[in-house]
Write a protein that holds these residues in place. Structure first.
Motif, short mmCIF file in Angstrom:
data_model
loop_
_atom_site.label_atom_id
_atom_site.label_comp_id
_atom_site.label_asym_id
_atom_site.label_seq_id
_atom_site.Cartn_x
_atom_site.Cartn_y
_atom_site.Cartn_z
N GLY A 1 -103.62 16.01 -45.04
CA GLY A 1 -102.85 16.64 -46.12
C GLY A 1 -103.05 18.13 -46.26
O GLY A 1 -102.70 18.71 -47.29
N THR B 1 -91.73 14.56 -39.54
CA THR B 1 -90.76 15.41 -38.83
C THR B 1 -89.34 14.91 -39.06
O THR B 1 -88.45 15.68 -39.45
N GLY B 2 -89.12 13.59 -38.83
CA GLY B 2 -87.78 13.02 -39.01
C GLY B 2 -87.33 13.07 -40.45
O GLY B 2 -86.16 13.40 -40.75
N GLY C 1 -101.82 8.94 -41.80
CA GLY C 1 -103.24 9.16 -42.09
C GLY C 1 -103.70 10.59 -41.99
O GLY C 1 -104.87 10.83 -41.77
N ILE D 1 -83.71 6.08 -38.00
CA ILE D 1 -84.16 4.77 -37.50
C ILE D 1 -85.59 4.87 -36.99
O ILE D 1 -86.03 5.92 -36.54
N ASP D 2 -86.28 3.78 -37.13
CA ASP D 2 -87.67 3.73 -36.70
C ASP D 2 -88.02 2.30 -36.38
O ASP D 2 -87.39 1.37 -36.89
N ARG D 3 -89.03 2.12 -35.54
CA ARG D 3 -89.45 0.74 -35.22
C ARG D 3 -90.43 0.22 -36.27
O ARG D 3 -90.78 -0.95 -36.25
N VAL D 4 -90.88 1.10 -37.17
CA VAL D 4 -91.76 0.66 -38.26
C VAL D 4 -91.19 1.17 -39.58
O VAL D 4 -90.32 2.03 -39.60
N GLN E 1 -97.84 5.24 -37.99
CA GLN E 1 -97.27 6.59 -37.91
C GLN E 1 -98.39 7.61 -38.00
O GLN E 1 -99.30 7.46 -38.82
N THR E 2 -98.30 8.66 -37.20
CA THR E 2 -99.29 9.74 -37.33
C THR E 2 -99.27 10.28 -38.75
O THR E 2 -100.31 10.63 -39.31
N ALA F 1 -89.09 8.21 -38.19
CA ALA F 1 -89.11 8.52 -39.62
C ALA F 1 -90.51 8.88 -40.09
O ALA F 1 -90.98 8.41 -41.13
N GLY F 2 -91.21 9.71 -39.30
CA GLY F 2 -92.45 10.32 -39.78
C GLY F 2 -92.07 11.58 -40.56
O GLY F 2 -90.91 11.78 -40.90
C1 LIG Z 1 -106.34 12.20 -38.32
C2 LIG Z 1 -105.23 13.22 -38.44
C3 LIG Z 1 -105.31 14.20 -39.39
C4 LIG Z 1 -104.30 15.15 -39.51
N1 LIG Z 1 -104.36 16.10 -40.49
C5 LIG Z 1 -103.37 16.97 -40.64
C6 LIG Z 1 -103.37 17.92 -41.71
O1 LIG Z 1 -104.28 17.96 -42.52
N2 LIG Z 1 -102.34 18.79 -41.80
C7 LIG Z 1 -101.29 18.78 -40.92
O2 LIG Z 1 -100.37 19.60 -41.06
N3 LIG Z 1 -101.24 17.89 -39.91
C8 LIG Z 1 -102.24 16.99 -39.76
N4 LIG Z 1 -102.19 16.07 -38.74
C9 LIG Z 1 -101.05 16.11 -37.85
C10 LIG Z 1 -99.82 15.47 -38.53
O3 LIG Z 1 -100.18 14.29 -39.20
C11 LIG Z 1 -98.77 15.18 -37.46
O4 LIG Z 1 -98.45 16.38 -36.77
C12 LIG Z 1 -97.49 14.62 -38.07
O5 LIG Z 1 -97.75 13.53 -38.92
C13 LIG Z 1 -96.55 14.21 -36.97
O6 LIG Z 1 -95.41 13.70 -37.59
P1 LIG Z 1 -94.25 13.12 -36.75
O7 LIG Z 1 -93.16 12.77 -37.69
O8 LIG Z 1 -93.93 14.08 -35.64
O9 LIG Z 1 -94.89 11.84 -36.03
P2 LIG Z 1 -95.10 10.34 -36.65
O10 LIG Z 1 -95.56 10.36 -38.05
O11 LIG Z 1 -95.91 9.60 -35.67
O12 LIG Z 1 -93.63 9.78 -36.63
C14 LIG Z 1 -92.96 9.49 -35.42
C15 LIG Z 1 -92.18 8.23 -35.69
O13 LIG Z 1 -91.33 7.98 -34.57
C16 LIG Z 1 -91.27 6.59 -34.38
N5 LIG Z 1 -90.82 6.35 -33.01
C17 LIG Z 1 -91.35 6.87 -31.89
N6 LIG Z 1 -90.67 6.44 -30.83
C18 LIG Z 1 -89.68 5.65 -31.30
C19 LIG Z 1 -88.64 4.89 -30.70
N7 LIG Z 1 -88.47 4.90 -29.36
N8 LIG Z 1 -87.81 4.17 -31.49
C20 LIG Z 1 -87.97 4.17 -32.84
N9 LIG Z 1 -88.94 4.87 -33.47
C21 LIG Z 1 -89.77 5.58 -32.71
C22 LIG Z 1 -92.68 6.10 -34.65
O14 LIG Z 1 -92.72 4.73 -34.99
C23 LIG Z 1 -93.07 6.99 -35.85
O15 LIG Z 1 -92.80 6.37 -37.09
C24 LIG Z 1 -103.18 15.10 -38.62
C25 LIG Z 1 -103.10 14.09 -37.66
C26 LIG Z 1 -104.11 13.16 -37.58
C27 LIG Z 1 -103.99 12.05 -36.55
#
Ligand SMILES: Cc1cc2nc3c(=O)[nH]c(=O)nc-3n(C[C@H](O)[C@H](O)[C@H](O)COP(=O)(O)OP(=O)(O)OC[C@H]3O[C@@H](n4cnc5c(N)ncnc54)[C@H](O)[C@@H]3O)c2cc1C
Length: 133
Positions: free
Chosen positions: A48, A13-14, A45, A31-34, A41-42, A10-11
């Motif tokens: 933006g 993407t989800g 922080g 569903i998410d573990r947090v 979660q990435t 639930a970042g």
């Molecule tokens: C410092 C930093 C600055 C950034 N700045 C930018 C920006 O300015 N602009 C931009 O577009 N992007 C930026 N990014 C990139 C962007 O933040 C990420 O690409 C994006 O947040 C990824 O989202 P996500 O949903 O894929 O991952 P996440 O937010 O990490 O979500 C994945 C989720 O899946 C859950 N999960 C994983 N495995 C399991 C499992 N087995 N069971 C249950 N839950 C699970 C995790 O707990 C997590 O909550 C930045 C990244 C960083 C680190």
């Protein structure tokens, strides 16, 4: 009957996929573990930026040629811990392979397809939510 979709993670993407699926008539369970907004979660922080321009890969043509200079020069921003090399190689070889002119152009073209309408996508995503401002 509405189809049921389960999304793991639930970042941003989800959440984005889930919201779009709900708007298109699906039942969604996330569903998410947090908890959403957890600092592990990435998505918690990031800076933006609606980074439509972030399509130029770091692995660019000329990188391989310049690598020895980057590794040997004290003023270069590249630092390599040589003991880490065996662990790094499985990642570094495909990374460097992508620095060919054709792969570089292919990546740019396809990243552009994903990011060019980021502002419109964010406006559409946040519509009717607390994030719309
Ligand atoms: C410092 C930093 C600055 C950034 N700045 C930018 C920006 O300015 N602009 C931009 O577009 N992007 C930026 N990014 C990139 C962007 O933040 C990420 O690409 C994006 O947040 C990824 O989202 P996500 O949903 O894929 O991952 P996440 O937010 O990490 O979500 C994945 C989720 O899946 C859950 N999960 C994983 N495995 C399991 C499992 N087995 N069971 C249950 N839950 C699970 C995790 O707990 C997590 O909550 C930045 C990244 C960083 C680190």
């Amino acid at each position: 009957m509405k189809k049921n979709i389960l999304i793991v993670g639930a970042g941003i993407t989800g959440l984005s996929a889930g919201l779009n699926l709900i708007r298109n008539g699906f039942n969604v369970t996330l569903i998410d573990r947090v908890d959403v907004g957890n600092e592990n979660q990435t998505s918690y922080g990031n800076a933006g930026l609606l980074a439509a321009s972030s399509i130029i890969p770091l692995s660019s043509p000329g990188l391989l040629r310049n690598l020895p200079f980057y590794l040997l020069s004290k003023s270069s921003p590249l630092f390599l811990k040589y003991s880490y090399l065996p662990k790094l190689l499985p990642w570094a070889i495909p990374f460097l392979r992508n620095s060919s002119k054709s792969n570089f152009a292919y990546i740019i073209k396809n990243l552009h397809q994903l990011t060019y309408d980021t502002v419109e996508q964010h406006l559409a995503l946040s519509k009717s939510t607390e994030a719309s401002n």
